[in-house]
Design an enzyme around this catalytic site. Sequence first.
Site, mmCIF file in Angstrom:
data_model
loop_
_atom_site.group_PDB
_atom_site.id
_atom_site.type_symbol
_atom_site.label_atom_id
_atom_site.label_comp_id
_atom_site.label_asym_id
_atom_site.label_seq_id
_atom_site.Cartn_x
_atom_site.Cartn_y
_atom_site.Cartn_z
ATOM 1 N N GLU A 85 0.811 -1.229 0.000
ATOM 2 C CA GLU A 85 0.000 0.000 0.000
ATOM 3 C C GLU A 85 0.843 1.277 0.000
ATOM 4 O O GLU A 85 0.352 2.336 0.383
ATOM 5 C CB GLU A 85 -0.959 -0.016 1.186
ATOM 6 N N HIS A 104 -0.828 4.417 8.318
ATOM 7 C CA HIS A 104 -1.974 3.561 7.998
ATOM 8 C C HIS A 104 -2.006 2.402 8.985
ATOM 9 O O HIS A 104 -1.020 1.682 9.145
ATOM 10 C CB HIS A 104 -1.864 3.025 6.572
ATOM 11 N N HIS A 106 -4.766 -0.646 11.241
ATOM 12 C CA HIS A 106 -5.966 -1.477 11.155
ATOM 13 C C HIS A 106 -6.630 -1.616 12.528
ATOM 14 O O HIS A 106 -6.692 -2.725 13.078
ATOM 15 C CB HIS A 106 -5.609 -2.863 10.635
ATOM 16 N N HIS A 172 -11.647 -1.956 7.049
ATOM 17 C CA HIS A 172 -10.230 -2.045 6.707
ATOM 18 C C HIS A 172 -9.362 -1.384 7.768
ATOM 19 O O HIS A 172 -8.532 -2.026 8.387
ATOM 20 C CB HIS A 172 -10.014 -1.389 5.339
#
Length: 249
Positions: A85, A104, A106, A172
């Site tokens: 990603e 980023h 989760h 996500h």
Amino acid sequence: MTKSHTISELRKKVALSCRIVGGQGLTRGSLGHVSARIPGTDRVLIKGKGVEEEAVEFAREKDIITVDLEGRMLEGRKGLEPPNETAMHLVIYRKRPEVMSVIHTHPDWIVALTACDKPLIPIYAAYNPAGMRLVLDGIPIYPRSVTIVNQELAEDFMRTMGEKKACLLIGHGMTVAGGGVEEATVTSLNLYELARIHGMAYAIGQPKPIPEADIFEYRQRAKQGDGNKRQSSARFESDWRYHVKLLKK
């Protein structure tokens, strides 16, 4: 301070941020990544993936690689490569020059809330004003749950995130942008706490927003300067130091 020393210190911060978000439960294992733009360049430091990768909770400087804005790996040890990603990080850097760090993660609470279509609302202020400000500023939700692995998906994601500090990805996780590693890390932690409290509140009943008078009061404080001071780099650095110390306990 030499350029190499500056990059070395930034690499250390990226690794520290990985351990903080991993240790605080925002993500774990091989999931998630922290990145930082090297000031004055078109290069980015990011936690590497691959057969030699360490989990985010245990990341060190040796686990941080260097890529360019096209995602090509420029520096890093054998067995590591750019995360799948990376495109999501790089599209933010290309379109928003003020952003110096992207994270980023989760978080389970984010996954659960978005899966159940439960909105984040201003349910507190004094408990965590920074979290309230995130809600008032608006937290967009990217309506897809796929990994952002190419330029097309990255551009699609960016149309949702826009100029916001944070964006949720349905089923996500979340992506946060900041003016530095400290800001992006602290904002990620504040958003995680916001989601955690919402999860508890929805389990008990239907949460209600705080009074409009309180929202107005905090907006007025921001206009008068008090709010701006509390959102300064010094504020983020103070919270950052606290979480770095937690790692050493």
